[in-house]
Design a protein around this motif. Structure first.
Motif, PDB file in Angstrom:
ATOM      1  N   UNK A   1       0.797  -1.221   0.000  1.00 49.12           N
ATOM      2  CA  UNK A   1       0.000   0.000   0.000  1.00 49.12           C
ATOM      3  C   UNK A   1       0.825   1.264   0.000  1.00 49.12           C
ATOM      4  N   UNK A   2       2.124   1.171   0.343  1.00 44.37           N
ATOM      5  CA  UNK A   2       2.987   2.343   0.409  1.00 44.37           C
ATOM      6  C   UNK A   2       3.846   2.527  -0.826  1.00 44.37           C
ATOM      7  N   UNK A   3       5.111   2.053  -0.806  1.00 37.05           N
ATOM      8  CA  UNK A   3       6.011   2.317  -1.930  1.00 37.05           C
ATOM      9  C   UNK A   3       5.548   1.730  -3.262  1.00 37.05           C
ATOM     10  N   UNK A   4       4.936   0.545  -3.258  1.00 38.17           N
ATOM     11  CA  UNK A   4       4.491  -0.033  -4.525  1.00 38.17           C
ATOM     12  C   UNK A   4       3.361   0.786  -5.146  1.00 38.17           C
ATOM     13  N   UNK A   5       2.418   1.220  -4.308  1.00 38.54           N
ATOM     14  CA  UNK A   5       1.326   2.036  -4.830  1.00 38.54           C
ATOM     15  C   UNK A   5       1.825   3.422  -5.229  1.00 38.54           C
ATOM     16  N   UNK A   6       2.785   3.983  -4.494  1.00 37.75           N
ATOM     17  CA  UNK A   6       3.370   5.266  -4.902  1.00 37.75           C
ATOM     18  C   UNK A   6       3.988   5.165  -6.300  1.00 37.75           C
ATOM     19  N   UNK A   7       4.681   4.056  -6.547  1.00 32.36           N
ATOM     20  CA  UNK A   7       5.274   3.847  -7.878  1.00 32.36           C
ATOM     21  C   UNK A   7       4.176   3.642  -8.919  1.00 32.36           C
ATOM     22  N   UNK A   8       3.154   2.884  -8.548  1.00 29.61           N
ATOM     23  CA  UNK A   8       2.051   2.618  -9.475  1.00 29.61           C
ATOM     24  C   UNK A   8       1.336   3.903  -9.875  1.00 29.61           C
ATOM     25  N   UNK A   9       1.130   4.816  -8.924  1.00 29.34           N
ATOM     26  CA  UNK A   9       0.383   6.027  -9.263  1.00 29.34           C
ATOM     27  C   UNK A   9       1.165   6.933 -10.218  1.00 29.34           C
ATOM     28  N   UNK A  10       2.519   6.873 -10.160  1.00 31.20           N
ATOM     29  CA  UNK A  10       3.310   7.615 -11.148  1.00 31.20           C
ATOM     30  C   UNK A  10       3.070   7.059 -12.549  1.00 31.20           C
ATOM     31  N   UNK A  11       2.988   5.734 -12.663  1.00 29.29           N
ATOM     32  CA  UNK A  11       2.697   5.116 -13.954  1.00 29.29           C
ATOM     33  C   UNK A  11       1.284   5.466 -14.410  1.00 29.29           C
ATOM     34  N   UNK A  12       0.338   5.444 -13.455  1.00 30.84           N
ATOM     35  CA  UNK A  12      -1.047   5.762 -13.807  1.00 30.84           C
ATOM     36  C   UNK A  12      -1.173   7.211 -14.259  1.00 30.84           C
ATOM     37  N   UNK A  13      -0.452   8.112 -13.579  1.00 26.57           N
ATOM     38  CA  UNK A  13      -0.486   9.523 -13.975  1.00 26.57           C
ATOM     39  C   UNK A  13       0.116   9.707 -15.371  1.00 26.57           C
ATOM     40  N   UNK A  14       1.194   8.966 -15.669  1.00 31.03           N
ATOM     41  CA  UNK A  14       1.819   9.060 -16.997  1.00 31.03           C
ATOM     42  C   UNK A  14       0.824   8.663 -18.087  1.00 31.03           C
ATOM     43  N   UNK A  15       0.062   7.595 -17.828  1.00 25.05           N
ATOM     44  CA  UNK A  15      -0.932   7.149 -18.803  1.00 25.05           C
ATOM     45  C   UNK A  15      -2.088   8.142 -18.928  1.00 25.05           C
ATOM     46  N   UNK A  16      -2.232   9.009 -17.905  1.00 27.93           N
ATOM     47  CA  UNK A  16      -3.311  10.000 -17.905  1.00 27.93           C
ATOM     48  C   UNK A  16      -2.798  11.381 -18.325  1.00 27.93           C
ATOM     49  N   UNK A  17      -1.730  11.406 -19.106  1.00 31.23           N
ATOM     50  CA  UNK A  17      -1.191  12.672 -19.582  1.00 31.23           C
ATOM     51  C   UNK A  17      -0.449  13.454 -18.521  1.00 31.23           C
ATOM     52  N   UNK A  18       0.032  12.760 -17.476  1.00 30.96           N
ATOM     53  CA  UNK A  18       0.767  13.427 -16.413  1.00 30.96           C
ATOM     54  C   UNK A  18      -0.100  13.923 -15.280  1.00 30.96           C
ATOM     55  N   UNK A  19      -1.425  13.775 -15.391  1.00 28.18           N
ATOM     56  CA  UNK A  19      -2.357  14.263 -14.379  1.00 28.18           C
ATOM     57  C   UNK A  19      -2.675  13.141 -13.394  1.00 28.18           C
ATOM     58  N   UNK A  20      -2.553  13.473 -12.108  1.00 27.23           N
ATOM     59  CA  UNK A  20      -2.839  12.496 -11.049  1.00 27.23           C
ATOM     60  C   UNK A  20      -4.184  12.803 -10.402  1.00 27.23           C
ATOM     61  N   UNK A  21      -5.001  11.767 -10.275  1.00 29.79           N
ATOM     62  CA  UNK A  21      -6.255  11.838  -9.527  1.00 29.79           C
ATOM     63  C   UNK A  21      -6.117  10.956  -8.283  1.00 29.79           C
ATOM     64  N   UNK A  22      -6.550  11.431  -7.104  1.00 29.47           N
ATOM     65  CA  UNK A  22      -6.403  10.629  -5.881  1.00 29.47           C
ATOM     66  C   UNK A  22      -7.025   9.240  -5.976  1.00 29.47           C
ATOM     67  N   UNK A  23      -8.089   9.091  -6.778  1.00 25.49           N
ATOM     68  CA  UNK A  23      -8.739   7.782  -6.906  1.00 25.49           C
ATOM     69  C   UNK A  23      -7.820   6.729  -7.507  1.00 25.49           C
ATOM     70  N   UNK A  24      -6.712   7.148  -8.145  1.00 19.65           N
ATOM     71  CA  UNK A  24      -5.759   6.182  -8.689  1.00 19.65           C
ATOM     72  C   UNK A  24      -5.169   5.307  -7.588  1.00 19.65           C
ATOM     73  N   UNK A  25      -5.141   5.817  -6.357  1.00 15.54           N
ATOM     74  CA  UNK A  25      -4.640   4.999  -5.243  1.00 15.54           C
ATOM     75  C   UNK A  25      -5.540   3.798  -4.965  1.00 15.54           C
TER      76      UNK A  25
END
Length: 495
Positions: free
Chosen positions: A336-360
């Motif tokens: 839930x910590x470092x792996x998800x932090x890394x995952x959300x960077x990948x998810x944001x990249x796929x979303x044009x660099x934009x991060x939404x909290x729901x990606x967690x």
């Protein structure tokens, strides 16, 4: 205008990480502290966390000793445990407003000194008044750690680091909650049950002294707008903070003219309102509350069932049964910590660099399934008197589910509403401890009336049903943040 929590984590070329929230040029701003400075600060708070939770939980493996030496019945000890949960639910309301208004440092130090005194009190307890009194005072002071730590994380760390820091917090909670009782069992067997509390007092006293000399204040008054909604990309400001109305709403101007009693008192009323007006707060409260309550059920059933046939475990063995849950919680916190932090960077990249909290929450189903499987595996096998190793695997699954779900839900709340995280976590801690209070009082009657087997079947079904709430949050979470944006910015103006 983007809702609170929506931020850009990568520039438009996708080759540069954008810090969110964007720090100012002031080197004294906590976001700008050097790595060694942040490490020292968090190390002290990690020690504080371990010994706060240890002081609260080391009593469980010595229930049998207290029954023999002090004549306290299991029902009395169970009620004392429930009283501690009740005090924990009130403690955040008592202390956190002071931390938000006057600063974190003094509240941390004050409560550390109180927990030091509680350890001494417990080591010398002789009467029911000592038992219940120490549980009440320890709960009131210990509750601070359940919300103020996350406030400090939001003070010092960026969006892409918060899951990792919350994971570290949950690991410290696990060490105090689970490994503390393990050590308590050995200490009680070799030095007497009083020393389980004396060692907590000694270590908490040392921690308090270190905090007095080395813990800094992380509360910082921003002279300009400062929230996740402002991010700098290649020298230009993007997202909602470019708009005048968002910038005005998010300004945090230091108070002038002294103490404002009305504003201070709002910290006691607003957390209640947040619970039913912000879906993100309600979701986190439900997830955190139920999962921690399941951990309380685990501890209480171990303390009452394992010393009896067919297990006939000693205090050492009962304490050792906390180890599987601790291992599982460590693994869950890493997920839930470092792996998800890394995952959300990948998810944001796929979303044009934009991060939404729901990606967690995209991978929330993984720890949720572990929790439900663990509740059923542990509960059904212990009800049938099956070998302890099977119970242990079940409790490890429960720990993995708890570590992952609590980390992800707490970080989701922090990312969504950084500016009000202190007040928002008060009702989260309140619901968590009210759940623990009700269940701690009810467990003996629930087990007698429904049976241990049926009780855990129901808990497993509840676990699946409540964890499934993450699905509508993924679908409608951004929409709810849009609807609540005006309330959030109004809160920032008031505070």
């Amino acid at each position: 205008m983007d809702p609170p929590g929506t931020v850009r984590l990568e520039d438009r070329q996708g080759d540069h990480l954008v810090l969110s929230p964007q720090p100012s040029a002031d080197p004294n701003e906590p976001l700008n502290w050097s790595t060694p400075r942040k490490v020292l600060h968090m190390t002290l708070l990690c020690l504080y966390t371990v010994f706060v939770f240890a002081t609260v939980t080391v009593i469980t493996p010595v229930w049998q000793d207290l029954l023999v030496d002090r004549g306290f019945s299991y029902t009395t000890l169970n009620n004392a445990d429930a009283t501690n949960f009740a005090a924990l639910s009130v403690g955040c309301y008592l202390f956190v407003p002071f931390a938000l208004r006057f600063g974190r440092r003094q509240v941390y130090i004050l409560t550390a000194l109180i927990m030091f005194a509680v350890g001494i009190w417990q080591a010398n307890m002789k009467t029911l008044g000592d038992l219940f009194g120490s549980q009440v005072v320890g709960g009131l002071a210990g509750a601070v750690n359940e919300s103020l730590f996350q406030v400090t994380v939001a003070d010092l760390f960026f969006v892409h680091q918060r899951g990792t820091m919350n994971g570290i917090y949950l690991i410290m909670v696990t060490i105090g909650n689970s490994l503390g009782p393990v050590a308590s069992g050995y200490v009680a067997a070799n030095q007497g049950w009083q020393w389980s509390f004396w060692w907590c007092a000694i270590f908490m006293g040392i921690t308090a002294v270190l905090m007095i000399f080395f813990l800094e204040e992380s509360k910082y008054d921003y002279p300009q707008a400062m929230d996740e909604t402002a991010s700098t990309v290649n020298g230009s400001t993007t997202t909602a903070a470019t708009k005048e109305e968002a910038s005005t709403a998010e300004k945090h101007i230091p108070e002038e003219g002294g103490f404002d009693l009305r504003r201070f008192l709002t910290h006691y009323s607003e957390p209640i309102v947040m619970l039913y007006t912000f879906p993100t707060v309600a979701f986190t409260a439900i997830q955190y509350g139920f999962n921690i309550a399941c951990l309380a059920i685990l501890v209480i059933t171990q303390a009452t069932i394992y010393p009896e046939p067919p297990y006939d475990m000693s205090s050492i063995a009962v304490g050792n049964m906390e180890i599987p849950a601790a291992i599982g919680s460590l693994l869950g916190a890493l997920f839930g910590g470092p792996l998800i932090d890394y995952f959300l960077l990948l998810a944001a990249k796929r979303n044009g660099g934009i991060y939404e909290p729901e990606m967690r929450l995209y991978l929330y189903c993984v720890p949720a399934l572990f929790m439900a499987a663990g509740v059923l595996m542990y509960g059904l096998t212990i009800a049938k008197g099956m070998p302890w190793i099977i119970n242990g695997v079940g409790s490890a699954f429960m720990g993995a589910g708890l570590g992952g779900m609590c980390d992800m839900s707490l970080a989701y709340l922090q990312d969504s509403y950084r500016g009000m995280v202190g007040d928002a976590l008060v009702p989260v801690a309140f619901v968590r401890n009210i759940c623990g209070t009700i269940l701690a009082f009810a467990i003996p009657y629930w087990m007698d009336g429904m049976g241990t087997y049926n009780m855990f079947v129901l808990l497993g079904c509840l676990s699946l049903a409540l964890s499934a709430l993450h699905i509508p949050m993924i679908i409608y979470g951004k929409r709810s943040r849009e609807r609540c944006a005006d309330k959030y910015y109004a809160y920032l103006k008031r505070n």
